[in-house]
Scaffold this motif. Sequence first.
Motif, PDB file in Angstrom:
ATOM      1  N   UNK A  29       0.803  -1.220   0.000  1.00 15.42           N
ATOM      2  CA  UNK A  29       0.000   0.000   0.000  1.00 15.42           C
ATOM      3  C   UNK A  29       0.837   1.273   0.000  1.00 15.42           C
ATOM      4  N   UNK A  30       2.159   1.164  -0.055  1.00 17.65           N
ATOM      5  CA  UNK A  30       3.005   2.351  -0.063  1.00 17.65           C
ATOM      6  C   UNK A  30       2.731   3.184  -1.303  1.00 17.65           C
ATOM      7  N   UNK A  31       2.681   4.504  -1.145  1.00 19.71           N
ATOM      8  CA  UNK A  31       2.413   5.393  -2.273  1.00 19.71           C
ATOM      9  C   UNK A  31       3.694   5.695  -3.029  1.00 19.71           C
ATOM     10  N   UNK A  32       3.534   6.311  -4.201  1.00 27.68           N
ATOM     11  CA  UNK A  32       4.720   6.653  -4.976  1.00 27.68           C
ATOM     12  C   UNK A  32       5.554   7.706  -4.256  1.00 27.68           C
ATOM     13  N   UNK A  33       4.936   8.474  -3.341  1.00 18.67           N
ATOM     14  CA  UNK A  33       5.701   9.454  -2.576  1.00 18.67           C
ATOM     15  C   UNK A  33       6.724   8.762  -1.682  1.00 18.67           C
ATOM     16  N   UNK A  34       6.404   7.544  -1.270  1.00 12.26           N
ATOM     17  CA  UNK A  34       7.308   6.791  -0.414  1.00 12.26           C
ATOM     18  C   UNK A  34       8.355   6.052  -1.241  1.00 12.26           C
ATOM     19  N   UNK A  35       7.934   5.358  -2.298  1.00 12.76           N
ATOM     20  CA  UNK A  35       8.880   4.527  -3.049  1.00 12.76           C
ATOM     21  C   UNK A  35       9.842   5.356  -3.888  1.00 12.76           C
ATOM     22  N   UNK A  36       9.575   6.649  -4.042  1.00  8.74           N
ATOM     23  CA  UNK A  36      10.509   7.550  -4.711  1.00  8.74           C
ATOM     24  C   UNK A  36      11.110   8.544  -3.724  1.00  8.74           C
ATOM     25  N   UNK A  37      11.151   8.182  -2.439  1.00  6.09           N
ATOM     26  CA  UNK A  37      11.520   9.157  -1.407  1.00  6.09           C
ATOM     27  C   UNK A  37      13.009   9.214  -1.116  1.00  6.09           C
ATOM     28  N   UNK A 109       3.229  -6.505 -19.382  1.00  6.85           N
ATOM     29  CA  UNK A 109       3.485  -6.278 -17.953  1.00  6.85           C
ATOM     30  C   UNK A 109       4.785  -5.512 -17.773  1.00  6.85           C
ATOM     31  N   UNK A 110       5.817  -5.892 -18.534  1.00  5.79           N
ATOM     32  CA  UNK A 110       7.093  -5.179 -18.473  1.00  5.79           C
ATOM     33  C   UNK A 110       6.924  -3.733 -18.937  1.00  5.79           C
ATOM     34  N   UNK A 111       6.221  -3.552 -20.046  1.00 12.88           N
ATOM     35  CA  UNK A 111       6.009  -2.194 -20.576  1.00 12.88           C
ATOM     36  C   UNK A 111       5.266  -1.330 -19.572  1.00 12.88           C
ATOM     37  N   UNK A 112       4.234  -1.892 -18.946  1.00 14.62           N
ATOM     38  CA  UNK A 112       3.466  -1.096 -18.000  1.00 14.62           C
ATOM     39  C   UNK A 112       4.288  -0.745 -16.766  1.00 14.62           C
ATOM     40  N   UNK A 113       5.084  -1.693 -16.275  1.00 16.28           N
ATOM     41  CA  UNK A 113       5.914  -1.385 -15.112  1.00 16.28           C
ATOM     42  C   UNK A 113       6.921  -0.288 -15.441  1.00 16.28           C
ATOM     43  N   UNK A 114       7.447  -0.320 -16.648  1.00 14.94           N
ATOM     44  CA  UNK A 114       8.354   0.741 -17.093  1.00 14.94           C
ATOM     45  C   UNK A 114       7.621   2.080 -17.116  1.00 14.94           C
ATOM     46  N   UNK A 115       6.397   2.085 -17.633  1.00 11.98           N
ATOM     47  CA  UNK A 115       5.618   3.324 -17.685  1.00 11.98           C
ATOM     48  C   UNK A 115       5.280   3.835 -16.286  1.00 11.98           C
ATOM     49  N   UNK A 116       4.979   2.908 -15.356  1.00 12.65           N
ATOM     50  CA  UNK A 116       4.721   3.297 -13.963  1.00 12.65           C
ATOM     51  C   UNK A 116       5.954   4.001 -13.398  1.00 12.65           C
ATOM     52  N   UNK A 117       7.113   3.445 -13.658  1.00 11.90           N
ATOM     53  CA  UNK A 117       8.353   4.028 -13.147  1.00 11.90           C
ATOM     54  C   UNK A 117       8.618   5.400 -13.770  1.00 11.90           C
ATOM     55  N   UNK A 118       8.464   5.506 -15.074  1.00 10.91           N
ATOM     56  CA  UNK A 118       8.720   6.783 -15.741  1.00 10.91           C
ATOM     57  C   UNK A 118       7.758   7.860 -15.258  1.00 10.91           C
ATOM     58  N   UNK A 119       6.483   7.519 -15.114  1.00 10.92           N
ATOM     59  CA  UNK A 119       5.518   8.492 -14.606  1.00 10.92           C
ATOM     60  C   UNK A 119       5.852   8.886 -13.166  1.00 10.92           C
ATOM     61  N   UNK A 120       6.314   7.893 -12.369  1.00  8.06           N
ATOM     62  CA  UNK A 120       6.688   8.188 -10.993  1.00  8.06           C
ATOM     63  C   UNK A 120       7.882   9.113 -10.902  1.00  8.06           C
ATOM     64  N   UNK A 121       8.863   8.909 -11.774  1.00  9.24           N
ATOM     65  CA  UNK A 121      10.016   9.813 -11.806  1.00  9.24           C
ATOM     66  C   UNK A 121       9.568  11.243 -12.102  1.00  9.24           C
ATOM     67  N   UNK A 122       8.707  11.391 -13.088  1.00  4.38           N
ATOM     68  CA  UNK A 122       8.258  12.733 -13.468  1.00  4.38           C
ATOM     69  C   UNK A 122       7.427  13.373 -12.353  1.00  4.38           C
ATOM     70  N   UNK A 123       6.558  12.573 -11.743  1.00  9.31           N
ATOM     71  CA  UNK A 123       5.677  13.115 -10.707  1.00  9.31           C
ATOM     72  C   UNK A 123       6.443  13.551  -9.467  1.00  9.31           C
TER      73      UNK A 123
END
Length: 493
Positions: A29-37, A109-123
């Motif tokens: 349940x950790x948010x992207x604010x935590x996993x990119x902290x 699944x790989x493509x989506x995880x990559x997109x999740x990471x890229x969006x998280x970096x930008x956010x």
Amino acid sequence: MAAAVCAAMLALGTVACQEARLNPQPTASLSDKVVFSTPARVAQQNNNLYSYVKTGGFLGGRVQVYGDIRANDFLNRTSNGVTGLLVWNHTLTEASQNDVVNTWGFGYAAINQINVFLDGLDANASNFVAPAFPANFAATANNYRGEARLLRALSYYTLLQLYARPYADGNGSKPGLPLRLKAEVDDTNNNLARSTVAEVYTQILKDLDFAEQNLPLTYPTGTSPVSRAHRNTAIALKTRVYLSMGRYADVITEANKLVPAAAPFVAPSGVPHALSASVAAVFAPPQETAESILSFPFTAQDAPGTQNQLAFYFLPTSLGGNGEYSLNGGAGGILTNPGFVATDARRTALVATVGTESFLKKYPTGSPNPFTDRAPVIRYAEVLLNLAEARVRTANAVDPQALALLNAVRGRSNPAGVYSAASFAAASDLAEAILLERRIEFLGEGLRNTNIMRLNATIPGKGSVPAIPNTSTNYVWPIPSTELAVNTLMTRN
């Protein structure tokens, strides 16, 4: 976040969505604010991308096997539908068949995880500041973006080779893939029409260009440049992509960044890639020679899975494998080709004879199980042959540099078999010799199907399995039922 992404991946056709792999933190349940902290957590997210691409059902083994067994160099021995039988005999015609569904699912699944990471970096970019982050972290974040986009390009390129017509068929105008470039965290954007083959290739090249500009030249001691993408990885993959598109002048432009005009052929900047003195050394542990540009590592604790391991398919049981496929010694097979002589080191060192059968033994590490051989993606030998072929097809002549590049690869393993200009009556003969060299050099590395289909050529038959002409519905795989069920804009092959 992870639960939502998991649901989205199931909608995209993932057959086994593991929440722990979607979110490497112990609490889902950790948010992207935590996993990119913190820098360490961002690095962990980046490293996790490789685990998705190298999963055993995708580029950790299965895709390489499929890329070889579709053609005529391997014979199926076990009639096991779980280990590629339907791929081998071209009866993979139903949208619900496992190989069709699983490969698509793991790829997206790989493509989506990559997109999740890229969006998280930008956010979270505005949070990458002192004191939690070093002053140069913006540059590090761009390195990570480069790795992610290279892996996305590789994933899309891999899927194109199975689920879409070759670029040569209609100059890329045929239906390609749904081009998903943003994170899917719910089912809102399931409906997405297929982009054309050309549009998907355009995005692949856009990602690789970005990667080239933002990846590091190399990595510090302790980080393997074979395991992680660097600048030369992006360039090398561009030579493959441009070759698949028939854009030979662009192959030359990219390859010239890595290949000097004359021997010795050593990449002049970045990682100093070069041919190993011995082809056997390339596949000997730890499989980290200067020739290997990118290959995915495994350990006993991080193995690709029993029925995904390359050795499981290709090694005989006497050497610890399962002997799923032997080498074809019949008419049209690799062992009866006069260009693959008995004294060739790729035969003496990498082929095992058991009774009346022969097997590929490129992947013996960890015998009997689990096998921990690296899953190959691209080697410097391929870049040399990509450049050689592009020069021949561009000049339409027996090009001296192309001949030298071909002989560099061939002469390493078969010194007595090197060619002279007089060996070829026409440019087309030299091009055929380069294609044969690819077939021998990359046996069992997953490139054979691509090298046939990029030319829109017939897939050769073997034994009782007929050839598949480019007009056959079997030439490309069906779109999986899982995608058709949730994407109303998707069309069938």
